[in-house]
Design a protein around this motif. Structure first.
Motif, short mmCIF file in Angstrom:
data_model
loop_
_atom_site.label_atom_id
_atom_site.label_comp_id
_atom_site.label_asym_id
_atom_site.label_seq_id
_atom_site.Cartn_x
_atom_site.Cartn_y
_atom_site.Cartn_z
N SER A 81 -12.77 10.28 -3.29
CA SER A 81 -11.99 9.78 -4.42
C SER A 81 -12.85 9.65 -5.67
O SER A 81 -12.42 10.00 -6.77
CB SER A 81 -11.37 8.42 -4.06
OG SER A 81 -10.69 7.87 -5.16
N PRO A 217 -3.63 11.50 -11.48
CA PRO A 217 -3.61 10.98 -10.11
C PRO A 217 -4.15 9.55 -10.08
O PRO A 217 -5.18 9.26 -10.67
CB PRO A 217 -4.54 11.93 -9.34
CG PRO A 217 -4.76 13.10 -10.26
CD PRO A 217 -4.61 12.57 -11.64
N SER A 219 -5.98 6.31 -8.61
CA SER A 219 -7.01 5.95 -7.64
C SER A 219 -6.90 4.49 -7.21
O SER A 219 -7.49 4.09 -6.21
CB SER A 219 -8.41 6.20 -8.22
OG SER A 219 -8.60 5.47 -9.41
N GLY A 291 -2.81 7.72 -4.99
CA GLY A 291 -2.49 9.13 -4.77
C GLY A 291 -1.26 9.61 -5.50
O GLY A 291 -1.04 10.81 -5.63
N HIS A 330 -6.77 15.21 -1.42
CA HIS A 330 -6.48 15.66 -2.78
C HIS A 330 -6.60 14.43 -3.68
O HIS A 330 -5.75 13.55 -3.65
CB HIS A 330 -5.07 16.26 -2.85
CG HIS A 330 -4.69 16.78 -4.19
ND1 HIS A 330 -3.84 16.11 -5.04
CD2 HIS A 330 -5.05 17.91 -4.85
CE1 HIS A 330 -3.67 16.80 -6.15
NE2 HIS A 330 -4.40 17.89 -6.07
N HIS A 331 -7.69 14.37 -4.45
CA HIS A 331 -8.00 13.17 -5.24
C HIS A 331 -8.06 11.96 -4.30
O HIS A 331 -8.82 11.97 -3.34
CB HIS A 331 -7.01 13.01 -6.38
CG HIS A 331 -7.16 14.08 -7.43
ND1 HIS A 331 -8.07 13.98 -8.44
CD2 HIS A 331 -6.55 15.28 -7.58
CE1 HIS A 331 -8.01 15.07 -9.19
NE2 HIS A 331 -7.11 15.88 -8.69
N SER A 332 -7.26 10.94 -4.53
CA SER A 332 -7.33 9.74 -3.68
C SER A 332 -6.30 9.74 -2.56
O SER A 332 -6.14 8.74 -1.86
CB SER A 332 -7.11 8.49 -4.55
OG SER A 332 -8.13 8.37 -5.52
N ARG A 333 -5.62 10.83 -2.37
CA ARG A 333 -4.60 10.92 -1.32
C ARG A 333 -5.14 11.73 -0.15
O ARG A 333 -5.79 12.77 -0.34
CB ARG A 333 -3.34 11.60 -1.87
CG ARG A 333 -2.22 11.76 -0.83
CD ARG A 333 -1.09 12.60 -1.41
NE ARG A 333 -0.40 11.88 -2.48
CZ ARG A 333 0.66 11.12 -2.31
NH1 ARG A 333 1.16 10.95 -1.09
NH2 ARG A 333 1.24 10.53 -3.33
N ASP A 334 -4.91 11.25 1.06
CA ASP A 334 -5.22 12.05 2.25
C ASP A 334 -4.02 11.99 3.18
O ASP A 334 -3.46 10.91 3.42
CB ASP A 334 -6.49 11.57 2.94
CG ASP A 334 -6.40 10.15 3.46
OD1 ASP A 334 -6.26 9.98 4.68
OD2 ASP A 334 -6.46 9.21 2.63
#
Length: 472
Positions: A81, A217, A219, A291, A330-334
């Motif tokens: 992130s 996005p 965080s 996210g 993807h950025h702060s999303r999983d």
């Protein structure tokens, strides 16, 4: 990092003494400097960074936002992130015998983190070889570490011209800003190069994509003071203004931007590259998640449950096969996903198809794959798969990068290919909005420009954190 902030007058003497006193009471006196960035009780009690901490500092020609990222392997998702929000990396390695080797051996965190940040688009790296005071300021030890890291950095994709090394003794403050102290004289016998701050001052801010639609996005999401909800994140494209209505994806909700803060200063607008804190109104906080992506209501991000990506397979022992269960970051999303199809292997130099429908993907291979998101394992058999806001790499580089992990190991990195467009569930029509084409720099969002000051976002990472007995 705490000592560097102190040397640059970003930590006052009262705060320094308080951190030193409290860390001594906790039996962690050597962690006093680290407590400037490690603010939570759990981080301080465990002696490790667990989440992303953000601080701003200024050099002669740069405004730098520092993102202190975790070094422990248990917190790789948080590190990802932070890396996704960075323009450059500051890697701190421990020069003491055995510590550097532990992080650099196969599967070590130094290797993984360098590969991760490069895969997320970070092209500049400064390597601070720390704790040289504990090896007698030995020039041979410094040169040995540099010699081991240089070829690996090139192999990972860092150009030698954008890579710099610097010897430091951070706890003593040696070579952070100067080498004027008694301790620094031993280093000055053989080192005549720049200090750490000198190298930070030479970092080049990348071009900002301000003409594209807003892409932000999130965080972090938190309760704001009074009415509204607070969110943080790095703008990946476009411009956002106070009073603007933004769409929240995934979902059908929208919100109004009440205030925008950059480096603790309230500003009327912010542009691509800025790490912002915004307070939103006209939305229930339940519709905002880490996210989520903010975008214009009339130019939304496509949503996808299945997409194609061109990936590079890392140094793995177990090959990737069709049907493999993975996690997509993807950025702060999983989210959980499946490699649903191995489309083709590609020539790494030209991108030309080498073989269609391969059976497996081994280490070092470049390939095109199809990825399908899936519902969480604990959601039950009837749970629906939620789409993810994604864009192709060609449309927005920051929004088009992904990392793929399996079993706690990062196995590949990829870019969303144009084939993604055929499998995305789009919502709304696209139109380009352009705001404030002139003078946009991180930390400079007021009505006048400061031409001599440029800004970058750096990610600070202590490569030896899991094993080190002292924190800086």
């Amino acid at each position: 990092m705490g000592r560097l902030l102190y040397e640059l007058d970003h930590v006052d003497e009262k705060t320094r003494m308080s951190n030193q006193r409290e860390s001594s009471k906790a039996g962690k006196s050597s962690f006093g400097w680290a407590w400037e960035m490690d603010n939570t009780q759990e981080e301080r009690s465990r002696g490790i960074t667990m989440d992303i901490a953000q601080k701003a500092l200024a050099t002669a020609h740069r405004q730098v936002t520092v993102l202190d990222a975790p070094g422990h392997r248990d917190f790789i998702p948080n590190m990802i992130s932070g890396a996704a929000q960075a323009d450059c990396a500051l890697l701190v390695v421990d020069a003491t015998t055995g510590e550097f080797e532990a992080g650099f051996e196969r599967g070590g965190q130094t290797r993984e983190h360098l590969v991760l940040v490069r895969s997320l688009g970070v092209a500049q790296v400064v390597v601070a070889v720390n704790k040289l005071d504990q090896v007698g300021w030995a020039r041979a030890r410094y040169e040995e570490i540099c010699a081991l890291l240089r070829p690996f950095l090139v192999q990972s994709g860092f150009a030698p011209a954008k890579t710099a090394f610097v010897p430091v003794g951070a706890i003593l403050g040696v070579n952070l800003v100067d080498r004027e102290s008694e301790e620094g004289k031993a280093l000055s016998v053989w080192y005549k190069g720049p200090t750490l701050v000198d190298l930070l001052d030479k970092l080049e801010p990348p071009a900002r994509d301000i003409n594209s639609p807003l892409r932000l996005p999130l965080s972090n999401v938190f309760k704001g003071q009074g009415s509204g909800v607070g969110v943080t994140g790095r703008i990946c494209g476009g411009v956002v203004q106070v009073g603007e209505r933004v769409r929240v994806l995934p979902g059908d909700e929208s919100a109004i931007v009440r205030t925008i803060d950059v480096e603790e200063n309230s500003v009327p607008w912010a542009a691509a590259g800025a790490n912002v804190t915004m307070y939103l109104t006209s939305i229930d906080p339940i519709h905002l998640n880490v996210g989520s992506v903010l975008c214009p209501a009339n130019d939304v991000v496509p949503l996808a449950v299945t997409f194609s990506a061109r990936i590079i397979v890392f140094d793995i022992q177990l090959p990737i096969t069709a049907g493999a269960s993975v996690e997509i970051f993807h950025h702060s999303r999983d989210v959980p996903a499946t490699i649903s199809k191995l489309v083709a292997t590609l020539d790494r130099a030209t991108g030309v198809v080498a073989k269609k429908n391969p059976r497996v993907l081994a280490k070092g291979v470049s390939a095109e794959v199809e990825i399908s998101l899936r519902a969480g394992t604990l959601s039950g058999p009837t749970a629906s798969t939620k789409p993810m806001p994604l864009e192709t790499f060609a449309a927005n580089k920051d929004m088009g990068r992904i990392l793929i992990r399996r079993g706690g190991e990062t196995i590949s990195a990829g870019e969303l290919s144009d084939r993604c467009a055929s499998s995305c569930l789009t919502v709304g029509q696209a139109s380009c909005l352009t705001f404030f084409p002139d003078c946009v720099r991180l930390g400079d969002f007021h009505t006048r420009s400061i031409p001599e000051t440029k800004s970058v976002t750096a990610m600070f990472r202590n490569a030896c954190e899991p094993r080190s007995l002292e924190r800086v």
